[in-house]
Each structure stands twice: as C-alpha cells, then as structure tokens.
Design a protein around this motif. Sequence first.
Motif, PDB file in Angstrom:
ATOM      1  N   LEU A 129       0.866  -1.172   0.000  1.00  0.00           N
ATOM      2  CA  LEU A 129       0.000   0.000   0.000  1.00  0.00           C
ATOM      3  C   LEU A 129       0.903   1.221   0.000  1.00  0.00           C
ATOM      4  N   LEU A 130       0.874   1.988  -1.097  1.00  0.00           N
ATOM      5  CA  LEU A 130       1.796   3.106  -1.284  1.00  0.00           C
ATOM      6  C   LEU A 130       1.076   4.447  -1.242  1.00  0.00           C
ATOM      7  N   PHE A 131       1.796   5.449  -0.721  1.00  0.00           N
ATOM      8  CA  PHE A 131       1.315   6.832  -0.678  1.00  0.00           C
ATOM      9  C   PHE A 131       2.271   7.690  -1.491  1.00  0.00           C
ATOM     10  N   ARG A 132       1.709   8.512  -2.393  1.00  0.00           N
ATOM     11  CA  ARG A 132       2.546   9.408  -3.200  1.00  0.00           C
ATOM     12  C   ARG A 132       1.746  10.627  -3.609  1.00  0.00           C
ATOM     13  N   GLU A 133       2.243  11.786  -3.230  1.00  0.00           N
ATOM     14  CA  GLU A 133       1.662  13.078  -3.631  1.00  0.00           C
ATOM     15  C   GLU A 133       0.167  13.147  -3.316  1.00  0.00           C
ATOM     16  N   GLY A 134      -0.192  12.737  -2.106  1.00  0.00           N
ATOM     17  CA  GLY A 134      -1.570  12.845  -1.655  1.00  0.00           C
ATOM     18  C   GLY A 134      -2.481  11.716  -2.088  1.00  0.00           C
ATOM     19  N   SER A 135      -1.989  10.815  -2.928  1.00  0.00           N
ATOM     20  CA  SER A 135      -2.797   9.690  -3.408  1.00  0.00           C
ATOM     21  C   SER A 135      -2.283   8.380  -2.829  1.00  0.00           C
ATOM     22  N   MET A 136      -3.160   7.376  -2.787  1.00  0.00           N
ATOM     23  CA  MET A 136      -2.803   6.077  -2.261  1.00  0.00           C
ATOM     24  C   MET A 136      -3.189   4.995  -3.267  1.00  0.00           C
ATOM     25  N   PHE A 137      -2.344   3.966  -3.376  1.00  0.00           N
ATOM     26  CA  PHE A 137      -2.645   2.894  -4.316  1.00  0.00           C
ATOM     27  C   PHE A 137      -1.967   1.600  -3.878  1.00  0.00           C
ATOM     28  N   PHE A 138      -2.562   0.478  -4.312  1.00  0.00           N
ATOM     29  CA  PHE A 138      -1.968  -0.831  -4.101  1.00  0.00           C
ATOM     30  C   PHE A 138      -1.031  -1.135  -5.266  1.00  0.00           C
ATOM     31  N   PHE A 139       0.064  -1.843  -4.944  1.00  0.00           N
ATOM     32  CA  PHE A 139       1.031  -2.149  -5.984  1.00  0.00           C
ATOM     33  C   PHE A 139       1.718  -3.474  -5.675  1.00  0.00           C
ATOM     34  N   CYS A 140       1.865  -4.325  -6.698  1.00  0.00           N
ATOM     35  CA  CYS A 140       2.619  -5.577  -6.580  1.00  0.00           C
ATOM     36  C   CYS A 140       3.970  -5.364  -7.256  1.00  0.00           C
ATOM     37  N   PRO A 141       5.073  -5.330  -6.491  1.00  0.00           N
ATOM     38  CA  PRO A 141       6.371  -4.988  -7.088  1.00  0.00           C
ATOM     39  C   PRO A 141       6.902  -6.023  -8.071  1.00  0.00           C
ATOM     40  N   LEU A 142       6.459  -7.267  -8.002  1.00  0.00           N
ATOM     41  CA  LEU A 142       6.978  -8.290  -8.902  1.00  0.00           C
ATOM     42  C   LEU A 142       6.237  -8.350 -10.231  1.00  0.00           C
TER      43      LEU A 142
END
Length: 336
Positions: A129-142
């Motif tokens: 679960l990532l936060f960047r520039e006021g937004s949040m999103f799920f991400f699978c690094p692989l």
Amino acid sequence: MRNGVIFEKETPLHFILWVLARNLDSKLNRRDQMTSRDWTHLPLLPSIVDRLGLIDLLRFRAVCKDWNSASFAATAEIEAIPDQEPWCLIYGGNNSECSLITESDGKHTIYIPEMNGATCLASSQGWLLLFREGSMFFFCPLSGAKIDLPGPFPHTAINDHVAVFSAPPTSKDCVVAVVSRTETETLELHMIDRGATAWTEHKLASMVPTKIQYAAHYNGGFYFFDNKSDSMVYMSIEKRELRLGKVRYMKSAKDKSIPLRFSTNSEKENMKKRLGLEDGVQVSICGTVVSCESSADKMVPYENTGVGADDAEGRQIVKAAWFQPRFHRVSQNQSW
C-alpha cells in the motif's frame, strides 16, 4: 536432455535464452517452415522452468506474454511454499532504481517507476500500500499490478503512519486502515472499504501508544501494537470502534490467544544483516506478517526513523518494505 541440448541445474538463464533463440531462428529459416511457431509450445520450456529459481523465473516471464503465460503454474507453485522469509525492497532514491533483497539469492537491482517518490505504509500477501503526492494505491512490485484508491487521502504528508488491510485489494472484503499520531497526542485512524469513495475518520485521545511497531488483521479486527510498552489499539471492522488495551503473553499452551507473535531480537538482527547497509544509514521500513503453518504468524516490525532524505542530524535515511514474493495479476479495468 531435450533436442540434443543439456541444461544443468546451474545453467545461467541468459545462456538458456540464447540457445532457445538460436534454435528458433534456425527453424524459421527452413524453407519448409513458412509460419512461426508459438513460443509457448517450445519443447524445452517445461525443462527450463523447472530449473529456475524465482528471480530467474521472473526474468523468464518478462521475455514475452507467451512465456509469461507458459510459466504461470511454476511461479504459483514456488509462491505457495509456506514459512518463506520475506524479501525486502529498498527504494526512495531520486529515480526508479531499487534494490531487491531475496532470502537466498542476494541483492538485485531493479527499476520500478511506481516507487519513485512513494512511501510504503502496509505490506501483506505480496501487495504494497503506497502513498505518493496525496494519493494512495496498491502495488505488486513483482508483477507491476496497480490499483488506485479513491482520493485524496485526508493527510497531505506522511510521517509515522502505519497501515493494514483485511484482504487483497481484489477481494470485495478488503478494508484499509491507516493510523497516525497527531501533535495533540491523539491517535487518528482513517478507514475505507472496497467500493467506497471516501475515507472515514476515527479518533482515540487517551493513553495512546507512543509508537506503533506492528500492525495485523485477524478475525474481523485490526491490531496495532507497541510491544515496548505492551500497548495495543484494536478496531472492530464491523462495529467501527477503537479500543485501547494491553498485550498479555501466553503462559501455557492452554491459554486462549490470537495466532500472532512478535519478531524475536535475533530475527530482527538477522533481517538487518540481510539489508547490508553501511553504518550510519537510517532506515524507515514497512513491516509485514509472515504466514507460518507450523506456528503463529510472525509479525515483522515497522521501523519509522523518518521518511525524508535526511534526518535532523544529517544522516541519510533509506526507505524499505518487507514483502512476501507474489506475482499478482489484475485486469486492465480493475478498480477499487
């Protein structure tokens, strides 16, 4: 041995791919072969896939869509191994270059644009679960799979935030909870359910933990722990109530308890050694929970030493996230 070619267990991936490309070119140049073959049907694929570790298997899958599809079963089998120690993703530089530290294969350099300028708040089952520039999103690094959450998040800056989610973001039962301490010593918790369009806020103003080091979901509730003071904050997903409590440790096998345990000091030291960072480098690490079939699930701690480029004393701060190696796929129209 397949078609006169022998592949040993340690055969490098790049050599295997070179042999395959050479054989394929030879076949395509034959006069009697007017059409190209589907790469998923190459006779050597099963033999190759069975001999690859997860890192080489991920590179193998990146060659083309057909090879990605052909090796799906093998990846799923490797990822299903229980009690596997988490990998670590070190990120936070000025570009998308990251360091991937595996359990046994050492350190690998990879490039993930989504991690540039981001901060990881939670990690579970291979999802970050990532936060960047006021937004949040799920991400699978692989796999690079990404699912955006509705925004904006109530806080425009992240500092000592810890988060947890109840299920993978593709599940209808996914609920996200993010906690933080305010300057007035109040604990704030923001929640959002799968399909919702806005965050809800909950507060706890008395005797809140000094520092949240662990976060976990179990049996319909979120747990936030400070094991140094044995303080605990609990949120019931159904009742949406915040409660403060104390951690009571099991004294015998007959005691009722939740199947979670804190990482031991030796486990923490072993994880720090795996990072291989130079002395004086401060690390802000997102923790996770490692599933263990033989015992209680192990909670890997958060280490929030700051999220900026340098701390107050000018020491470098590196961001990192522990995560379980998974290769999640989502459809192009997947949404929260």
